[in-house]
Design an enzyme around this catalytic site. Structure first.
Site, PDB file in Angstrom:
ATOM      1  N   ARG A 188      18.321   4.820-115.483  1.00  0.00           N
ATOM      2  CA  ARG A 188      17.186   5.099-116.383  1.00  0.00           C
ATOM      3  C   ARG A 188      17.373   6.435-117.094  1.00  0.00           C
ATOM      4  O   ARG A 188      16.712   6.728-118.072  1.00  0.00           O
ATOM      5  CB  ARG A 188      15.865   5.122-115.597  1.00  0.00           C
ATOM      6  CG  ARG A 188      15.458   3.749-115.086  1.00  0.00           C
ATOM      7  CD  ARG A 188      14.262   3.833-114.190  1.00  0.00           C
ATOM      8  NE  ARG A 188      14.497   4.786-113.098  1.00  0.00           N
ATOM      9  CZ  ARG A 188      13.608   5.095-112.147  1.00  0.00           C
ATOM     10  NH1 ARG A 188      12.410   4.522-112.164  1.00  0.00           N
ATOM     11  NH2 ARG A 188      13.897   5.951-111.205  1.00  0.00           N
ATOM     12  N   LYS A 191      32.797  -8.666-114.764  1.00  0.00           N
ATOM     13  CA  LYS A 191      34.024  -7.956-115.170  1.00  0.00           C
ATOM     14  C   LYS A 191      33.624  -6.512-115.450  1.00  0.00           C
ATOM     15  O   LYS A 191      33.439  -6.097-116.606  1.00  0.00           O
ATOM     16  CB  LYS A 191      34.637  -8.658-116.388  1.00  0.00           C
ATOM     17  CG  LYS A 191      36.125  -8.374-116.560  1.00  0.00           C
ATOM     18  CD  LYS A 191      36.774  -9.371-117.483  1.00  0.00           C
ATOM     19  CE  LYS A 191      38.125  -8.907-117.977  1.00  0.00           C
ATOM     20  NZ  LYS A 191      39.137  -8.702-116.946  1.00  0.00           N
TER      21      LYS A 191
HETATM   22  N1  PXG Z   1      41.043 -12.215-112.440  1.00  0.00           N
HETATM   23  C1  PXG Z   1      40.850 -10.918-112.713  1.00  0.00           C
HETATM   24  C2  PXG Z   1      40.456  -9.997-111.626  1.00  0.00           C
HETATM   25  C3  PXG Z   1      41.020 -10.453-114.032  1.00  0.00           C
HETATM   26  O1  PXG Z   1      40.829  -9.171-114.322  1.00  0.00           O
HETATM   27  C4  PXG Z   1      41.624 -12.708-114.697  1.00  0.00           C
HETATM   28  C5  PXG Z   1      41.419 -13.099-113.389  1.00  0.00           C
HETATM   29  C6  PXG Z   1      41.988 -13.730-115.731  1.00  0.00           C
HETATM   30  O2  PXG Z   1      40.883 -13.969-116.589  1.00  0.00           O
HETATM   31  P1  PXG Z   1      41.067 -14.406-118.116  1.00  0.00           P
HETATM   32  O3  PXG Z   1      39.677 -14.601-118.595  1.00  0.00           O
HETATM   33  O4  PXG Z   1      41.794 -13.289-118.814  1.00  0.00           O
HETATM   34  O5  PXG Z   1      41.854 -15.655-118.089  1.00  0.00           O
HETATM   35  C7  PXG Z   1      41.415 -11.355-115.039  1.00  0.00           C
HETATM   36  C8  PXG Z   1      41.599 -10.887-116.456  1.00  0.00           C
HETATM   37  C9  PXG Z   1      44.850  -6.048-118.376  1.00  0.00           C
HETATM   38  C10 PXG Z   1      44.148  -7.324-118.545  1.00  0.00           C
HETATM   39  O6  PXG Z   1      44.757  -5.202-119.284  1.00  0.00           O
HETATM   40  C11 PXG Z   1      43.583  -7.955-117.448  1.00  0.00           C
HETATM   41  C12 PXG Z   1      42.893  -9.145-117.616  1.00  0.00           C
HETATM   42  C13 PXG Z   1      42.777  -9.710-118.858  1.00  0.00           C
HETATM   43  C14 PXG Z   1      43.362  -9.075-119.957  1.00  0.00           C
HETATM   44  C15 PXG Z   1      44.051  -7.877-119.792  1.00  0.00           C
HETATM   45  O7  PXG Z   1      45.506  -5.848-117.340  1.00  0.00           O
HETATM   46  N2  PXG Z   1      42.350  -9.695-116.501  1.00  0.00           N
END
Ligand code: PXG
Length: 287
Positions: free
Chosen positions: A106, A152
């Site tokens: 807040r 995320k």
């Molecule tokens: N699990 C985790 C913990 C992630 O962070 C995924 C699965 C795959 O999700 P998507 O929606 O991308 O299919 C992720 C995604 C990076 C980077 O900069 C990491 C992710 C995506 C893009 C870039 O290391 N992780």
């Protein structure tokens, strides 16, 4: 080439001038959420789904996004255009905003929307041909009742600690288990196994991020008539799988040929993995 432009709160700044407050709770506490998105030849892959996931993550942490989803999507496309990028990695960040020293959200004002676009850095091409080795990290995935991996969030220490374990063991990815000892996901990728012609992957309630690449691969596989099973699995399932691969925005579909020094299947990328990788490439490139 002109200098990269970063979007912050509706304006574009030169990279050197793209700054936010050191009092931002995104920095002080990891209080915020983000997305990693990709564009291929000027087409952003599943933009609406990424924007929706950002808004869902924000809602889960009581953070109101200061713009509509349509305006957010437009801001992403405008930032790409301003940077003249067609094949790009897009980092969309939403922070709680600047506040006082103290956890209380807040005391913050002005959540910050930041959009960074860059050229994409990929795993080396030879890993797609020969496959990746992974190890199981001792660091378990965040307990869903503590910080749900479906959010995320800007607090990625859990994954970073596991990543360090992986790189210390000479592996670019590390497998993370959940609090029940079940297979969850890797530090930045979801995991799939091939077993007797079926595709198996941990279900969302294992405590994982609902990956957008994961969703796309499940759709592709079902479209090919492959049975896809979302279920609880343990490391024995990984060790004894016929094939294994990871999915993620950066990785796309990458074969895994070894886990904890056990070769998986033939020890080479398998036929279903290769087929799904080919079809995923076709999908993202809009063929
Ligand atoms: N699990 C985790 C913990 C992630 O962070 C995924 C699965 C795959 O999700 P998507 O929606 O991308 O299919 C992720 C995604 C990076 C980077 O900069 C990491 C992710 C995506 C893009 C870039 O290391 N992780």
């Amino acid at each position: 080439m002109s200098s990269p432009k970063v979007y912050i709160g509706g304006k574009l700044y030169e990279k050197a001038d793209a700054k936010i407050s050191v009092f931002d709770h995104g920095l002080l506490y990891g209080d915020g959420v983000f997305e990693g998105i990709r564009s291929y030849s000027g087409r952003v892959f599943r933009l609406e789904q990424h924007v929706q996931r950002l808004y869902d993550s924000a809602k889960a942490i009581h953070l109101v996004v200061p713009m509509s989803q349509a305006d957010m999507a437009k801001a992403i496309l405008d930032t790409l255009k301003a940077n003249n990028l067609r094949d790009a990695y897009i980092r969309l960040i939403l922070t709680r905003g600047a506040g006082s020293l103290g956890l209380d959200p807040r005391k913050t004002t002005d959540p910050q929307v930041i959009i960074i676009t860059d050229s994409i850095s990929l795993y080396p091409a030879e890993l797609y041909e020969h496959g990746l080795k992974i190890v199981t990290a001792g660091t378990m995935r965040n307990h869903p009742a503590a910080l749900n991996p479906r959010v995320k969030s800007l607090n990625y220490l859990n994954s970073i600690l596991a990543k360090i374990e992986g790189t210390n063991a000479g592996c670019l990815e590390a497998l993370m288990l959940n609090h029940k000892g079940e297979v969850a996901e890797c530090t930045g990728d979801n995991i799939f196994l091939v077993r007797r012609g079926e595709l198996h992957t941990p279900s969302i309630d294992a405590g994982i991020l609902e990956g957008i690449t994961r969703d796309a691969v499940i759709e592709i596989a079902r479209g090919m008539g492959i049975t896809v099973v979302e279920r609880a699995m343990d490391r024995h399932d990984v060790y004894t799988a016929d094939e294994c691969f990871l999915t993620g925005t950066a990785a796309e579909v990458i074969p895994v040929v070894e886990c904890d020094a056990r070769p998986i299947g033939s020890g080479k990328p398998g036929p279903m993995t290769k087929e799904l990788l080919t079809r995923f490439h076709a999908l993202v490139r809009g063929e």
